[in-house]
Design a protein around this motif. Structure first.
Motif, PDB file in Angstrom:
ATOM      1  N   LEU A 472      12.477  -2.628  -3.965  1.00 19.14           N
ATOM      2  CA  LEU A 472      12.196  -2.448  -2.551  1.00 19.14           C
ATOM      3  C   LEU A 472      13.435  -2.021  -1.772  1.00 19.14           C
ATOM      4  CD1 LEU A 472       9.805  -5.455  -1.805  1.00 19.14           C
ATOM      5  CD2 LEU A 472       9.211  -3.088  -2.326  1.00 19.14           C
ATOM      6  N   TRP A 480       8.582  -3.309   5.497  1.00 19.36           N
ATOM      7  CA  TRP A 480       8.512  -4.707   5.106  1.00 19.36           C
ATOM      8  C   TRP A 480       7.267  -5.393   5.657  1.00 19.36           C
ATOM      9  CZ3 TRP A 480      11.629  -6.802   1.496  1.00 19.36           C
ATOM     10  CH2 TRP A 480      12.758  -6.065   1.147  1.00 19.36           C
ATOM     11  N   SER A 485       3.085  -4.164   1.870  1.00 19.13           N
ATOM     12  CA  SER A 485       3.971  -5.316   1.718  1.00 19.13           C
ATOM     13  C   SER A 485       3.174  -6.595   1.546  1.00 19.13           C
ATOM     14  CB  SER A 485       4.879  -5.437   2.946  1.00 19.13           C
ATOM     15  OG  SER A 485       5.659  -6.614   2.872  1.00 19.13           O
TER      16      SER A 485
END
Length: 663
Positions: A472, A480, A485
């Protein structure tokens, strides 16, 4: 000549008859004489008022006969019996009795067994049930330590009925009577005066002895409370050691319950005796009150007591460190003043369990209800607009890569191993836990398997975490809090609220994106569990290191939190997680094999994650995820594996349930 021969046989017959008659007469004399002997005549000599009576003893030495106290004999249970009923060898009242060599010596056992046999023959067992108890006591005695041959005189037992009971004055007074109290208080003297002098001396100085002798508290423990009256066994045997803990618990119930919550108690409940028991900390005959400076569990003496076991000199052990002295082996969760940490920790864990189970069990139940109602009404799932995109419906959507699937399988196997080995200790008092412990080779092997599985569990978690984070962090386009996510966002809260509205028919079913809110909860619950279960388990696995830096109460809290969180994880996995992924109406029949094959049909993907599906269709990226369906053999193997894991999980859930509700 012939007449003489004929008379000779007649003379012989007369002579034989005469001899037989004489034998009968003289043989009857002892019996007739014995019948004339009454108790008054016997007691006139044996009451001790005419001095002691001596008889030949062992090795030609004389021994004195014990005198019979006429008052005590008159009050005894045998007072209505004649002396010669037991002393059948006595045939006369002379000073030196003529004895019948064919008569049996007095024997309490054979007498009472015959009386019980007669009662059973005459069908009087209910009227004479006390005799049945005596015969049971005889059976227990025969297996006891007292029935073994005496080391000094192998011809006799270590202790016989007469040694403890005194047949001429034996009587067990009624329960609750003053005589019963007096009789109970005499038990230590009975055991100690003749045989166990050192133990009696220690007992009289103990807290039990002080309660009994000085304060007259007849509820205080005496010899027979711990060793029993007739089932006396060698104190070095495992049977005695295991039973002795329960014996202490008969009086100290609260302390027994708290003891069984500790590692020491769990091993003991599994049927093994190598961990500390009551006597290892408190001693046996010279038990002192905790506040007594001479007590082995007094604060100034605790480290010395702990180091009897926790010492570098013992294989696999290490020296006790400072925190051991403040560990509370009898800590409870209901006493804030004495154990505030345990009180707070228990309230937090109870609240957590109630919230999680109440929310998600209600969630599962309502979900099942709504799907059942929608099916009854014939409602179709939400329509997804493909915007004219032509898709090969024979293709599958690739949802999980190989690494995730392998990690999930290993994680599942490790978790089930942890649940089995951990709950075997947590519910050591259940019927099944000792069987599991014995099957794997005992608590030590059980603990070793648990620790190896725990390190694998943490290892897989750390590998996954490092892999995900590095991937990531290198992805500059990753958001995020975006739809891809696993971090919860506002849409998850909106979806959860919308789901409950759907449950009650107040709105449409939410359109989930790549990760539904309940899938995110499953994911982050592992992070919570690894930290709570992992750190507490690590502290308990290396107590000498933990106690070097932290106070002893962390062991109490650690044990509580470790067990409660493990219970939460196990029950959640095998109820809520299984329902969400395998037992929802739209998933039946189980199992859902997407986590084994890595793929699912487009129809299934579109039903479970419609927002993700639509997003990929809109962007045209969906074709990048389309793959051929798994082979028939691979799919069949995945189904078999899934069913096996579900079966194991449900069996573990059953064991946990039995342990929870029966201990």
């Amino acid at each position: 000549m012939k007449r003489a021969e004929s008379r000779q046989p007649r003379s012989a017959l007369w002579l034989c008859g005469l001899l037989l008659a004489a034998a009968a007469v003289f043989g009857a004399v002892p019996a007739a004489a014995a019948n004339k002997l009454d108790n008054a005549g016997c007691l006139s000599c044996h009451d001790g008022k005419k001095g002691k009576i001596e008889v030949p003893g062992k090795d030609g030495e004389k021994r004195a006969l014990a005198h019979v106290d006429t008052r005590k004999f008159g009050m005894s249970i045998h007072s209505e019996m004649r002396c010669v009923a037991c002393h059948q060898e006595i045939t006369d009242s002379r000073a030196q009795h003529r004895k019948n060599p064919q008569a049996q010596a007095p024997n309490c056992i054979t007498c009472h067994e015959q009386l019980w046999a007669d009662a059973r023959r005459d069908k009087l067992t209910q009227e004479k049930e006390r005799l049945g108890l005596v015969v049971q006591n005889i059976a227990d005695y025969r297996k006891s330590f007292h029935a073994r041959p005496d080391a000094d005189d192998p011809t006799r037992a270590k202790a016989f009925c007469e040694d403890c009971h005194g047949s001429h004055e034996f009587r067990v007074p009624p329960q609750g009577s003053e005589r019963r109290t007096a009789w109970h208080k005499e038990i230590p003297e009975t055991c100690g005066a003749k045989c166990h002098e050192d133990q009696l001396e220690s007992y009289l100085e103990s807290v039990h002895g002080e309660e009994l002798v000085d304060k007259g508290n007849v509820k205080a423990a005496v010899c027979t409370d711990c060793h029993s009256a007739h089932r006396v066994v060698n104190t070095s045997t495992d049977n005695f050691k295991l039973a002795n803990v329960n014996t202490c618990g008969d009086c100290h119930k609260k302390q027994l319950n708290s003891y069984t919550d500790t590692y020491h108690g769990q091993v003991n409940r599994l049927g093994y005796t190598y961990t500390a028991r009551c006597v290892d900390c408190h001693r046996s005959h010279d038990v002192k009150a905790v506040e007594d400076p001479n007590s082995t569990v007094h604060p100034k003496n605790r480290m010395k007591t702990c180091m009897k076991c926790h010492s570098d000199k013992k294989p696999g052990m290490h020296d006790a460190t400072p925190g051991f002295a403040s560990f509370a082996p009898h800590a409870t969760t209901d006493d804030f003043e004495k154990y505030p940490q345990m009180f707070i920790a228990s309230k937090f864990m109870v609240a957590l369990l109630i919230f999680v189970f109440a929310f998600f069990w209600a969630h599962s139940g309502l979900w099942y209800y709504r799907e059942w109602k929608d099916r009854q009404a014939g409602k179709a799932p939400p329509h997804i607009d493909t915007k004219g995109l032509v898709l090969d419906t024979g293709k599958h959507f690739r949802r999980f890569p190989l690494g995730w699937r392998i990690a999930h399988l290993v994680f599942a196997l490790v978790t089930m191993t942890l649940v089995l080995t951990g709950t075997s200790a947590l519910y050591a008092e259940s019927a099944w836990a000792p069987v599991v412990a014995k099957a794997v080779g005992g608590p030590k092997m059980l603990g070793l398997i648990h620790r190896v599985a725990a390190f694998l569990f943490i290892g897989i978690f750390m590998i996954h975490f490092v892999y995900v984070m590095q991937k990531l962090l290198r992805d500059r386009t990753f958001r995020w809090f975006g739809p891809d996510s696993l971090i919860p966002n506002w849409k998850d809260f909106a979806d959860c609220w919308g789901m409950f509205k759907w449950f009650f028919g107040k709105g449409p079913r939410p359109l989930f994106d790549r990760w539904a809110y309940y899938e995110k909860f499953d994911y982050w619950a592992v992070f919570w569990g690894v930290n709570i279960i992992g750190w507490s388990g690590l502290m308990l696995a290396f107590p000498h290191v933990t106690a070097q830096f932290l106070p002893g109460w962390v062991f109490n809290v650690g044990t509580l939190v470790h067990g409660e969180e493990a219970f939460l994880a196990a029950v959640f996995l095998f109820t809520v997680h299984f329902f969400n992924n395998h037992f929802r109406p739209d998933k039946l029949p189980p199992p859902d094999v997407v986590m084994f094959t890595g793929t699912q049909s487009l129809e299934e993907f579109r039903h479970d994650h419609p927002a993700h599906y639509q997003r990929l269709v809109d962007s045209g990226e969906i074709t990048q995820y389309l793959v051929d369906p798994p082979s028939r053999q691979f799919h069949g193997g995945s189904v078999a594996l899934g069913l096996a894991l579900i079966a194991v999980g449900l069996v573990l859930l059953l064991l946990v349930g039995v342990g929870f509700f029966t201990t």
